[in-house]
Design an enzyme around this catalytic site. Structure first.
Site, PDB file in Angstrom:
ATOM      1  N   LYS A 177      75.746  43.859   9.362  1.00 27.94           N
ATOM      2  CA  LYS A 177      76.562  45.033   9.082  1.00 27.94           C
ATOM      3  C   LYS A 177      75.760  45.972   8.178  1.00 27.94           C
ATOM      4  CE  LYS A 177      79.275  46.150   5.887  1.00 27.94           C
ATOM      5  NZ  LYS A 177      78.809  47.583   5.840  1.00 27.94           N
ATOM      6  N   GLU A 253      71.754  39.751  -3.766  1.00 32.33           N
ATOM      7  CA  GLU A 253      70.832  40.605  -4.527  1.00 32.33           C
ATOM      8  C   GLU A 253      71.661  41.776  -5.008  1.00 32.33           C
ATOM      9  OE1 GLU A 253      68.860  43.750  -5.384  1.00 32.33           O
ATOM     10  OE2 GLU A 253      68.030  43.655  -3.358  1.00 32.33           O
ATOM     11  N   GLU A 384      73.477  51.090 -13.903  1.00 32.28           N
ATOM     12  CA  GLU A 384      72.441  51.230 -12.889  1.00 32.28           C
ATOM     13  C   GLU A 384      72.532  52.673 -12.388  1.00 32.28           C
ATOM     14  OE1 GLU A 384      70.738  48.719  -9.114  1.00 32.28           O
ATOM     15  OE2 GLU A 384      72.907  48.885  -9.314  1.00 32.28           O
TER      16      GLU A 384
END
Length: 480
Positions: A177, A253, A384
């Site tokens: 996906k 991850e 982030e």
């Protein structure tokens, strides 16, 4: 539609066939905001059909000779290189990164195919007498089973090959996906795999704008045995909770917040070059991007001036322009989110240095920004960023810098620069990150284990351990 994209299928790729969909979604170029293509918008029916195909193909694919799987991956490696310009252009059109970087991604992504093609034939096990006597111990590796791979938009080829290549090498079938912002590169890769000889059902691709609708039935199906995901920590936690119900093998991850530390002994030429690459590659939209710069007080003014000069020389613009070095961010929401982080940091005492070219144009552009004296309590310091924004603080004591570097739930990547080898290595080894760049801003390599500590993930991709993530161990107790 451009000629690059005009012959791409609109349909889903399921069981070796392009399957039409009644619902579609647009794909837009972030440099212009213009729609460049329309692709299928999959649902739960498509998702389960893809898993049906993967489950049906699992036994026969697992039984293929490792050399045969290796040969297919090598053919795909060569086909990617043969079509590098076309695929690089597709990456730039749907993701925005400069063509030079997109070409680099094709090379990097293809290298995962070559690496795991080589690893495929190096399967190892063990056979030895039990220390207690009376039996022999045999340990073998076997494929974990059907894999659900969810990939992000920032590296639409490399993040796919980094998951699909080891899965195929291990003998696993895959349901992929890709991110809704960048489905076209994944479709291109499906076409490459077919030409390389991947059998029907071994790899399936479901494009969708409705990720929960597609993911939930796949993760709830007992035939699925492995989930691999690259994306935000928040989404990763949700997927982990769903995967726990089936006790699935997982590789995660997740988000980063990389420190970039410049020790007193650092070579500033190396540090500036490394900083430009680690911060501004892909306009800062990488999971290993340097977000928090910690610079020794004696070097801070010189480093900041040199870094500003280097950044101001990087043209901002449409990635299709060969002169561009910083492209757009992915969408308007990213522009607003990053701008809010900058404004908040300035309101809390940071000094803003804005560089680069005029970005008053269509599309989703941000001027590269450098902020000094950033308070470590700000969201900018603790987020982030995923954009071309650099936050800098100074330090005098390396212990202080180490504390600030490790004071985060993230632990994906870090960077340290210093010419005193002992001190620099000691600092690098003390960073609580899965990867550390020592006097380099480039750390990714297909031959190395890629992954993080703490909330930045589970498992590793790349290297020999990357293959093991898709394998189960079976132990045979053999009576004498």
């Amino acid at each position: 539609m451009t000629s690059t994209l005009s012959d791409l299928p609109v349909a889903q790729f399921v069981g070796g066939h392009w399957v039409d969909s009644t619902t579609t979604m647009p794909v837009r170029n972030p440099a212009t905001g213009a729609q460049i293509a329309t692709v299928a918008d999959g649902d739960e029916t498509t998702a389960l059909a893809a898993l049906d195909a993967a489950a049906a193909a699992q036994e026969s694919w697992a039984a293929t000779d490792p050399r045969h799987r290796s040969d297919i991956l090598l053919r795909a490696f060569h086909l990617l290189h043969a079509e590098a310009d076309r695929i690089a252009r597709t990456i730039t059109l749907e993701m925005g990164k400069p063509l030079a970087e997109a070409r680099g991604e094709v090379v990097y992504g293809a290298d995962f195919l070559r690496w795991f093609a080589e690893e495929t034939t190096r399967g190892s096990g063990a056979y030895f007498p039990a220390p207690s006597g009376g039996r022999r111990i045999a340990v073998r590796k076997q494929p974990v089973g059907p894999v659900f791979a969810i990939t992000p938009w920032n590296f639409p080829l490399a993040m796919v090959t980094r998951k699909v290549a080891p899965a195929l090498a291990a003998g696993c079938t895959v349901v992929l996906k890709p991110a809704p912002q960048t489905p076209l590169t994944a479709i291109e890769f499906m076409r490459i795999l077919v030409e390389a000889g991947v059998p029907s059902g071994v790899v399936n691709c479901v494009t969708t704008s409705r990720a929960p609708l597609v993911s939930a039935p796949i993760l709830a199906d007992r035939r699925l045995r492995k989930l691999t995901f690259t994306g935000s920590t928040a989404v990763g936690r949700t997927l982990l909770a769903q995967a726990a119900q089936g006790v699935l093998r997982v590789s995660m991850e997740l988000g980063g917040n990389a420190p970039f530390v410049i020790l007193e002994s650092a070579d500033l030429n190396k540090a500036v070059d490394g900083a430009v690459f680690a911060k501004l590659r892909n306009a800062g939209q990488t999971c290993v991007a340097a977000d928090r710069f910690l610079v020794h007080e004696s070097l801070a003014t010189d480093f900041t001036e040199r870094f500003l000069t280097a950044v101001s020389a990087l043209p901002v613009g449409d990635g299709l322009d060969e002169s561009t070095r910083i492209g757009p961010v992915i969408d308007g929401a990213a522009v607003h989110r990053i701008t809010a982080l900058i404004d908040e940091a300035v309101s809390q005492g940071a000094h803003l240095h804005t560089v680069g070219t005029d970005t008053d144009r269509p599309g989703h552009f941000l001027q590269p920004a450098v902020l000094t004296d950033v308070d470590p309590r700000t969201r900018l310091w603790n987020s982030e960023v995923f954009g071309p924004v650099t936050a800098i603080r100074t330090f005098t004591d390396p212990a202080e810098a180490l504390h600030l570097a490790n004071d985060t739930d993230a632990g994906l990547a870090g960077y340290v620069f210093g010419e005193n080898l002992n001190d620099t290595l000691e600092f690098a080894e003390s960073l609580q990150t899965g990867m550390v760049g020592v006097n380099t801003g480039a750390i990714s390599d297909p031959a190395a284990p890629f992954g993080g500590m703490k909330s930045s993930g589970l498992g590793r991709e790349g290297g020999s351990t990357g293959l093991e993530e898709y394998q189960e161990l079976q132990y045979l107790a053999i009576a004498r």
